[in-house]
Scaffold this motif. Sequence first.
Motif, PDB file in Angstrom:
ATOM      1  N   THR A 105       1.668  -1.138 -16.782  1.00 14.12           N
ATOM      2  CA  THR A 105       1.679  -1.892 -17.984  1.00 14.12           C
ATOM      3  C   THR A 105       0.885  -3.373 -17.850  1.00 14.12           C
ATOM      4  O   THR A 105       0.119  -3.771 -18.675  1.00 14.12           O
ATOM      5  CB  THR A 105       3.042  -2.329 -18.307  1.00 14.12           C
ATOM      6  OG1 THR A 105       3.701  -1.194 -18.361  1.00 14.12           O
ATOM      7  CG2 THR A 105       3.282  -3.143 -19.708  1.00 14.12           C
ATOM      8  N   ASP A 106       0.875  -4.047 -16.750  1.00 12.74           N
ATOM      9  CA  ASP A 106       0.188  -5.037 -16.491  1.00 12.74           C
ATOM     10  C   ASP A 106      -1.303  -4.968 -16.237  1.00 12.74           C
ATOM     11  O   ASP A 106      -2.191  -5.815 -16.806  1.00 12.74           O
ATOM     12  CB  ASP A 106       0.736  -5.928 -15.049  1.00 12.74           C
ATOM     13  CG  ASP A 106       0.533  -4.989 -14.087  1.00 12.74           C
ATOM     14  OD1 ASP A 106       0.256  -3.679 -13.986  1.00 12.74           O
ATOM     15  OD2 ASP A 106       0.611  -5.671 -13.022  1.00 12.74           O
ATOM     16  N   VAL A 107      -1.614  -4.005 -15.979  1.00  8.79           N
ATOM     17  CA  VAL A 107      -3.033  -3.318 -16.025  1.00  8.79           C
ATOM     18  C   VAL A 107      -3.677  -3.329 -17.339  1.00  8.79           C
ATOM     19  O   VAL A 107      -4.765  -3.692 -17.652  1.00  8.79           O
ATOM     20  CB  VAL A 107      -3.333  -2.225 -15.172  1.00  8.79           C
ATOM     21  CG1 VAL A 107      -4.863  -1.940 -15.190  1.00  8.79           C
ATOM     22  CG2 VAL A 107      -2.912  -2.588 -13.624  1.00  8.79           C
ATOM     23  N   GLY A 108      -2.809  -2.603 -18.279  1.00 10.73           N
ATOM     24  CA  GLY A 108      -3.318  -2.334 -19.509  1.00 10.73           C
ATOM     25  C   GLY A 108      -3.497  -3.651 -20.296  1.00 10.73           C
ATOM     26  O   GLY A 108      -4.357  -3.918 -21.030  1.00 10.73           O
ATOM     27  N   ARG A 109      -2.529  -4.737 -19.976  1.00  9.74           N
ATOM     28  CA  ARG A 109      -2.329  -6.097 -20.517  1.00  9.74           C
ATOM     29  C   ARG A 109      -3.616  -6.722 -20.359  1.00  9.74           C
ATOM     30  O   ARG A 109      -4.242  -7.426 -20.962  1.00  9.74           O
ATOM     31  CB  ARG A 109      -0.973  -6.763 -20.526  1.00  9.74           C
ATOM     32  CG  ARG A 109      -0.937  -7.943 -21.162  1.00  9.74           C
ATOM     33  CD  ARG A 109       0.350  -8.676 -20.790  1.00  9.74           C
ATOM     34  NE  ARG A 109       1.587  -7.612 -20.840  1.00  9.74           N
ATOM     35  CZ  ARG A 109       2.514  -6.938 -20.036  1.00  9.74           C
ATOM     36  NH1 ARG A 109       2.159  -7.459 -18.797  1.00  9.74           N
ATOM     37  NH2 ARG A 109       3.171  -6.481 -20.304  1.00  9.74           N
ATOM     38  N   MET A 110      -4.001  -6.776 -18.931  1.00  9.24           N
ATOM     39  CA  MET A 110      -4.828  -7.495 -18.558  1.00  9.24           C
ATOM     40  C   MET A 110      -6.385  -6.894 -19.007  1.00  9.24           C
ATOM     41  O   MET A 110      -7.339  -7.880 -19.277  1.00  9.24           O
ATOM     42  CB  MET A 110      -5.061  -7.478 -16.886  1.00  9.24           C
ATOM     43  CG  MET A 110      -6.094  -8.205 -16.401  1.00  9.24           C
ATOM     44  SD  MET A 110      -6.192  -8.327 -14.674  1.00  9.24           S
ATOM     45  CE  MET A 110      -4.552  -8.782 -13.984  1.00  9.24           C
ATOM     46  N   ALA A 111      -6.664  -5.806 -19.115  1.00  4.84           N
ATOM     47  CA  ALA A 111      -7.785  -5.342 -19.554  1.00  4.84           C
ATOM     48  C   ALA A 111      -7.983  -5.764 -21.031  1.00  4.84           C
ATOM     49  O   ALA A 111      -9.329  -6.035 -21.452  1.00  4.84           O
ATOM     50  CB  ALA A 111      -7.889  -3.745 -19.288  1.00  4.84           C
ATOM     51  N   GLN A 112      -6.946  -5.564 -21.667  1.00  2.00           N
ATOM     52  CA  GLN A 112      -7.076  -6.091 -23.287  1.00  2.00           C
ATOM     53  C   GLN A 112      -7.532  -7.575 -23.357  1.00  2.00           C
ATOM     54  O   GLN A 112      -8.441  -7.793 -24.177  1.00  2.00           O
ATOM     55  CB  GLN A 112      -5.887  -5.548 -23.861  1.00  2.00           C
ATOM     56  CG  GLN A 112      -5.986  -6.132 -25.389  1.00  2.00           C
ATOM     57  CD  GLN A 112      -4.773  -6.269 -26.088  1.00  2.00           C
ATOM     58  OE1 GLN A 112      -3.722  -6.081 -25.646  1.00  2.00           O
ATOM     59  NE2 GLN A 112      -4.624  -6.111 -27.567  1.00  2.00           N
ATOM     60  N   GLU A 113      -6.910  -8.397 -22.237  1.00  2.00           N
ATOM     61  CA  GLU A 113      -7.117  -9.882 -22.616  1.00  2.00           C
ATOM     62  C   GLU A 113      -8.627 -10.010 -21.958  1.00  2.00           C
ATOM     63  O   GLU A 113      -9.377 -10.884 -22.825  1.00  2.00           O
ATOM     64  CB  GLU A 113      -6.118 -10.575 -21.655  1.00  2.00           C
ATOM     65  CG  GLU A 113      -4.850 -10.418 -22.108  1.00  2.00           C
ATOM     66  CD  GLU A 113      -3.813 -11.144 -21.035  1.00  2.00           C
ATOM     67  OE1 GLU A 113      -4.375 -11.336 -19.983  1.00  2.00           O
ATOM     68  OE2 GLU A 113      -2.564 -11.182 -21.344  1.00  2.00           O
ATOM     69  N   VAL A 114      -8.987  -9.269 -21.119  1.00  2.61           N
ATOM     70  CA  VAL A 114     -10.430  -9.586 -20.652  1.00  2.61           C
ATOM     71  C   VAL A 114     -11.398  -8.958 -21.569  1.00  2.61           C
ATOM     72  O   VAL A 114     -12.412  -9.860 -22.050  1.00  2.61           O
ATOM     73  CB  VAL A 114     -10.732  -8.845 -19.026  1.00  2.61           C
ATOM     74  CG1 VAL A 114     -12.001  -8.842 -18.900  1.00  2.61           C
ATOM     75  CG2 VAL A 114      -9.942  -9.114 -18.164  1.00  2.61           C
ATOM     76  N   ILE A 115     -11.003  -8.073 -22.312  1.00  2.94           N
ATOM     77  CA  ILE A 115     -12.259  -7.430 -23.169  1.00  2.94           C
ATOM     78  C   ILE A 115     -12.310  -8.321 -24.630  1.00  2.94           C
ATOM     79  O   ILE A 115     -13.460  -8.506 -25.090  1.00  2.94           O
ATOM     80  CB  ILE A 115     -11.655  -5.950 -23.241  1.00  2.94           C
ATOM     81  CG1 ILE A 115     -11.988  -5.081 -22.235  1.00  2.94           C
ATOM     82  CG2 ILE A 115     -12.625  -5.576 -24.702  1.00  2.94           C
ATOM     83  CD1 ILE A 115     -11.481  -3.624 -22.363  1.00  2.94           C
ATOM     84  N   ASN A 116     -10.933  -8.843 -24.924  1.00  5.64           N
ATOM     85  CA  ASN A 116     -10.939  -9.513 -25.926  1.00  5.64           C
ATOM     86  C   ASN A 116     -11.600 -11.092 -25.988  1.00  5.64           C
ATOM     87  O   ASN A 116     -11.999 -11.743 -27.086  1.00  5.64           O
ATOM     88  CB  ASN A 116      -9.698  -9.777 -26.675  1.00  5.64           C
ATOM     89  CG  ASN A 116      -9.253  -8.741 -27.624  1.00  5.64           C
ATOM     90  OD1 ASN A 116     -10.093  -8.183 -28.347  1.00  5.64           O
ATOM     91  ND2 ASN A 116      -7.742  -8.258 -27.668  1.00  5.64           N
TER      92      ASN A 116
END
Length: 474
Positions: free
Chosen positions: A304-315
């Motif tokens: 879960t934390d990896v998915g959350r971090m990826a979204q934050e980075v991409i946005n």
Amino acid sequence: MAASSTFRCVVSVLAFFGVLQASGLGQLQRPPRKASVGAEGQRFSQVMNNFGDLQYTATIEVGGQQLEGVLDTGSFELLVFSSRCGSCEGAHGFYNDSASALYRRHPANLTTKHSFGSGDTWSELAYDEVDIGPLKVEQQYFWEVTDAALPILKSDRFQAIVGVGPPATLKRESWTMMVTSEAEELAYEAMGGASPSEYSERTQFAWIMGQQQTLLDRLHVNTFSVCLRRGAGEPGQFVWRDTDPREQPEKFTAIPVAGAAHWGAQLQSMKLEGGSDGTALTLACEQGCGAVVDSGTSLIVVPTDVGRMAQEVINELPNANCSDLSSFPNLNFVLGGVQFSLPPEAYIMQIEGELPPGPMRWAARRLGYSTTVHDCELAVMTMDVESQLGPMFILGMPFFREFYTTFQRGPGSVFAGSKRSIYVSRADDDCEPTAQGTTLLQQQSRRQPRRIDLSSVVLPHWLGAAANKGSIQI
């Protein structure tokens, strides 16, 4: 009483061990069976039909009846959905045991439950002839599904799940179940009481399953390959008895398999790199993670934390745009000591529908670069499970769209572990392996995301148990 019980436990376990060791992976005596037709080295390339870029099936025959089956590297058993399954939605074309002259149930009337990521099935142990192209085996064991709570059956696109995971897993699980059941039964008897019948039933179940051989065993398949074409809606291919990849070192790179139960490997240093903004950010696995390479999982699965971090980075990327995926960074990682790179198409898609109920989580991750024409999301499922190698990841179908992946069983015993390997080669647009160092350019100038319907997502049956336990031995 305790001494007698101990003697019984030792005898039964040693007998089971001896049965397995007698023939490598082992089998008890049974009436002679026809193993297969055709030369053992015969290579057979089978087309896999594509449904929505989330389900791929191939045609098999059970008892002379044509069925569409999901070829799943994440499991090792054959499940066949029965016309007797009154709770199975979309039961059109399911297997009819009364139409087969060779069908038989096991005399012990064994039943079992399989827990998938999106539901459960209940099955009876049965036997029938199985044909896959020119490959044939008589009296192959399988689980005939007679009850199910599996929403994905509504799609009416497959009637079987063909497990091609490590065959030794069956023997190992049977051994573990027998030892555990015997120990629990002894504990009851040591206290002067009668042990519950469930322990003797589990011991019987383990003994019977220890006699069975998987489809890969019976067909003498030691090497097989999976590749999915990149284009939306294009088919894939599954190659039975494929050419030994060690004969083509200029094309294939070996990935050592870690663990005993799955086609798994050590995963390290997962990063987002490149794109229009020159991204260079580490997401996970600096200390190591575990990855299962699984053709039966529709998407990539991350914690879960990896998915959350990826979204934050991409946005936060100012120049990334959903109308051209080349503007997004690649997903790079080290698998089994080898560097890999997946393009943005592997993790950014257009999403519709809802994920079926189950342990997998899907958070709406709509990206901030949407236009009125192009809309996209971070297309990864999340699940928090620990493996002996670290947090678990699943490299599902997006991996097979980029890499021609060959699985080789190798030598090895049930208990000592095997020397299995995964060999990979960058695939061209026709799903053929290419020479190492080959650069495969995208043909279209502006790369657009594929569209998927989450309600059709496929998940392997072991996910349910792993989610409930929170851990897994890869």
